[in-house]
Design an enzyme around this catalytic site. Sequence first.
Site, PDB file in Angstrom:
ATOM      1  N   ASP A 234       0.863  -1.177   0.000  1.00 54.62           N
ATOM      2  CA  ASP A 234       0.000   0.000   0.000  1.00 54.62           C
ATOM      3  C   ASP A 234       0.895   1.221   0.000  1.00 54.62           C
ATOM      4  OD1 ASP A 234      -2.284  -1.394   0.204  1.00 54.62           O
ATOM      5  OD2 ASP A 234      -2.539  -1.147   2.367  1.00 54.62           O
TER       6      ASP A 234
ATOM      7  N   ASP B  80      -4.887  -3.411   4.902  1.00 57.54           N
ATOM      8  CA  ASP B  80      -5.371  -2.898   6.187  1.00 57.54           C
ATOM      9  C   ASP B  80      -6.887  -3.012   6.312  1.00 57.54           C
ATOM     10  OD1 ASP B  80      -5.784  -0.947   4.289  1.00 57.54           O
ATOM     11  OD2 ASP B  80      -4.511   0.559   5.218  1.00 57.54           O
TER      12      ASP B  80
ATOM     13  N   ASP C 199      -9.467  -5.945   2.229  1.00 60.00           N
ATOM     14  CA  ASP C 199      -8.144  -6.418   1.804  1.00 60.00           C
ATOM     15  C   ASP C 199      -7.894  -7.870   2.229  1.00 60.00           C
ATOM     16  OD1 ASP C 199      -7.483  -4.023   0.700  1.00 60.00           O
ATOM     17  OD2 ASP C 199      -6.401  -3.268   2.447  1.00 60.00           O
TER      18      ASP C 199
HETATM   19  P1  ATP Z   1      -3.558   3.195  -0.020  1.00 61.51           P
HETATM   20  O1  ATP Z   1      -4.404   2.223  -0.787  1.00 61.51           O
HETATM   21  O2  ATP Z   1      -2.176   3.262  -0.498  1.00 61.51           O
HETATM   22  O3  ATP Z   1      -3.660   3.084   1.449  1.00 61.51           O
HETATM   23  P2  ATP Z   1      -5.404   5.378  -0.138  1.00 61.51           P
HETATM   24  O4  ATP Z   1      -5.505   5.717   1.290  1.00 61.51           O
HETATM   25  O5  ATP Z   1      -5.431   6.513  -1.115  1.00 61.51           O
HETATM   26  O6  ATP Z   1      -4.084   4.646  -0.462  1.00 61.51           O
HETATM   27  P3  ATP Z   1      -7.995   4.328   0.036  1.00 61.51           P
HETATM   28  O7  ATP Z   1      -8.032   4.422   1.495  1.00 61.51           O
HETATM   29  O8  ATP Z   1      -8.621   3.173  -0.664  1.00 61.51           O
HETATM   30  O9  ATP Z   1      -6.538   4.362  -0.495  1.00 61.51           O
HETATM   31  O10 ATP Z   1      -8.630   5.682  -0.525  1.00 61.51           O
HETATM   32  C1  ATP Z   1      -8.973   5.819  -1.888  1.00 61.51           C
HETATM   33  C2  ATP Z   1      -9.301   7.267  -2.160  1.00 61.51           C
HETATM   34  O11 ATP Z   1     -10.448   7.640  -1.397  1.00 61.51           O
HETATM   35  C3  ATP Z   1      -8.218   8.236  -1.742  1.00 61.51           C
HETATM   36  O12 ATP Z   1      -7.272   8.430  -2.746  1.00 61.51           O
HETATM   37  C4  ATP Z   1      -8.983   9.500  -1.461  1.00 61.51           C
HETATM   38  O13 ATP Z   1      -9.216  10.208  -2.659  1.00 61.51           O
HETATM   39  C5  ATP Z   1     -10.320   8.970  -0.948  1.00 61.51           C
HETATM   40  N1  ATP Z   1     -10.343   8.989   0.517  1.00 61.51           N
HETATM   41  C6  ATP Z   1      -9.441   8.482   1.363  1.00 61.51           C
HETATM   42  N2  ATP Z   1      -9.791   8.666   2.636  1.00 61.51           N
HETATM   43  C7  ATP Z   1     -10.971   9.298   2.602  1.00 61.51           C
HETATM   44  C8  ATP Z   1     -11.881   9.761   3.604  1.00 61.51           C
HETATM   45  N3  ATP Z   1     -11.640   9.621   4.875  1.00 61.51           N
HETATM   46  N4  ATP Z   1     -13.010  10.382   3.194  1.00 61.51           N
HETATM   47  C9  ATP Z   1     -13.266  10.521   1.894  1.00 61.51           C
HETATM   48  N5  ATP Z   1     -12.465  10.123   0.917  1.00 61.51           N
HETATM   49  C10 ATP Z   1     -11.332   9.525   1.237  1.00 61.51           C
END
Ligand code: ATP
Length: 903
Positions: free
Chosen positions: A324, A647, A651
Amino acid sequence: MRVSEAKAENTTGSKKGHTGLSQKEASRKHEKYGPNTIVQKKKVSPIKILLDQFSDFMVIILLACTVISTFMGEITESVTIIAIIAVNAVLGFVQEYKTERTMEALKSLAAPAARVIRDGILCSIPAEQLVPGDLTVLEAGDRVPADAILIEANNLQVDESLLTGESHPVEKSLQEYGKEGGSTDKKLNKVFMGTIVINGRARAVVHSTGMLTEMGRIADMIQGIEDEQTPLQKRLDHLGRYIVYGCLIICFIVSVAGILRGEALFTMLLAGISLAVAAVPEGLPAIVTIALALGVQRMLKRNALIRKLPAVETLGCASVICSDKTGTLTENKMTVRKIYAGESILNVTGDGHSFEGGFAIGNKEVRLQKLYPAKLALEIGGICNNAKISPASDQDKGALGKIKSVLTKHQRWEGSGDPTETAIAIAAGKAGLSPEVLDRLYTRIDELPFDSERKCMTVVCTRGVREVFAFTKGAPDVIIEKCNKIHTANGIIELNRVIKKSIMKINDNMAGEALRVLGVAYRQLDSKSCEKRQLEQDLIFVGLIGMIDPPRREAVEAVRKCRMAGIKPVMITGDHKVTATAIAKEIDIYSEGDRVITGDELDRMDDEMLARVADDTAVYARVSPKHKLMIVRVLKKLGHIVAMTGDGVNDAPAVKEADIGVAMGVTGTDVTKEASSIILMDDNFATIVAAIEEGRVIYNNIRKFIRYMLACNIGEVLTMFLGMLMGLPLPLLPIQILWVNLVTDGLPAIALGLDPPERDIMMRPPRGSKENIFAHGLLSLILFRGILIGLSTLAVFTSVMHFKADVDTARTAAFLTLVITQLIHVFECKSEKKTIFEIPVFNNIPLVISVVISLAMILGVIYIPALQGIFNTVPLEAGEWLMVAGFSLLAPIASGFFSINGK
Ligand code: ATP
């Protein structure tokens, strides 16, 4: 405790509303109700471990023979043999007992945690400390820590298949019964220990704990670290059996031949059995376990908690790490840096810990009062937000810090919850929209929680008595598709394709600067009771919020190590393609020519298509958890050994499917942790690489002591076997054979398991997963050196016999040679590439100490007069010593000279 009592206590808890129990009350209840655990798995008792040491078939026979020889008058010899067996047993016991306890300690580290509110503060505690009345907070991916009654629930869905066998998630609410009503089993306002929160958020008051829960009734379903044998252990068990048969046959031949030649029947019987006891490497599986356990401890020191022992071995074979981005390759410490709203791009100044700083267009400071859309963007970000920010404790600050804190703008804030949301809450604070201000303006009445599949979240709030709004934030590409209007500096207008395109261009530019970008939007609702699925449509777009999340410094070094070690690092992220690529470039995961594939592209591919490009792909962006599963599957099909991090609750399947499933210790959900074989206590990519390094070291050390033990045992058997073939008297007496076994097999072999990593351990390609433990010429090394040990010993024996014609002296010299050759060989085993002259001897002090102890033990039985009688030894003269030294050094010198030690 009786159930009724617990229920009574529970009412008290719920009355406490949102502050939960006090710590004092919780400890009182913990004493009263005991830990919140299901009956402990039975521990292996020390007595059982001790008795096991004597249960070996050969040891039993040896004991029986010793008892018989006692009756035949050989009292001293018998007592000594029994003492040797006892010391061996104690050594075995200490090793096994320590290993057992280490594994237990590790299991307790992996024990589940629970989020509770105590004294009004949200904290994470070991689930076993939960008591009736505790106010617990549940989120998607959590395993419910006890039976509890809901007092707040937002779209809560729970998988209760563990208890009911029903595979569909159950929607929970504050109502007691579902529409069909009636069945007490289907209480909708209750959640049960061990079930999994699939979606939503909730607060619940604990109702029953431990054995009084529904789960308590099905006591054998407890989870924990699995005591699985590793593939190597299984293979060694298998091999061990063949070695035992081989040894037994040889020992039988030695005994029978001796008897036929006229040696005393009983001496030959005892010699055969002693040889069997010495030659059978019965300690091998135990030492492998010790090496694994020690390795697991070392990994823990480097923040990797092993849940499944076989993973230790698989780690050394890893050829791809799919990681990630957020929090693993980056710090997960976010600071809002840019806002786009009302056709302007604003820079946000100050840091991510205080409301200090402000807003600027270019270098010119601006006040948000004049830029309503930007202020609205932060207002939405602040309301559609679950992070709790609170003043940082003054503890670590100097006097200056304390004085500064009085001025609220300088106050430093700490966030608990999602760092993305904390960053937005702090940026909102810079605009005068602190959580208190927003709480006064709006009352939240509903929430569609964030999930990485939808990539957005929405809250429904009332303002005053009549106005109802839905506020949404999420991935810009997702948000913009849900909008049909835009809030510009001059009011609300239609959002056409041209404007959408220009917004996405600005989004790309922000992402190109490695910013993580979120879009914000809202809509006014007619009433409080809007259908949930209608909440996220026909929205008014307000703006973009861009934040930095700097790459972890140690990630760059870890990626470099991966490349040297022939391991391909791959970034898999839900974030935007451009942001992901920018970060991947910074840490060297991506370089010119590599591919970046998005979730949308994956949707249009099948496994074969992905297989064609997977080896060239460095980044997968905007992916959903389901894509992770596809990526693991394809990489495995391509022959890779895949480590995959995860996480979120979704997943878990990919983490389970990976050869090495890696869960995040800090941000990971219980479900993912349970599916994983390793937990990263610090969520750090560098920790995966450290674990791989340790995995390689452990495997290498196992190879080292297998090499040592088998070569030594071959040497011992050969000495006796060839002596018999040559018609010589017994080269070693039974008691001497047992002593050699005690002196050489125990401590030095264990110390080899502690050997520090060889310098080039991360410069070698990964080991093939099906590779034999004896690969790369280890078997020939073992045979060659085993034969040399046997021949050297026999050479000394025959030479002394020739010159002195005294069998006791010859035996003593052979006895000494056998031990010294082995103690020299133990150093050679430290490397398969270097000769004895190049090997660093003093970098493993326990090994040096154990060799010194072993030497003292052999010299003791030769030179202490009281022991000479028992061991039938005589002091050696200079000439004999020369012979012993010459023949002992011959093999290592020859190997060094001709560089045949594996080169
Ligand atoms: P990774 O997969 O590397 O952990 P990530 O945190 O970007 O990265 P996700 O948690 O799946 O992956 O988030 C996907 C997308 O959703 C993010 O790129 C962001 O645009 C949006 N996002 C993340 N957190 C929030 C939140 N708390 N509220 C709204 N949108 C969010």
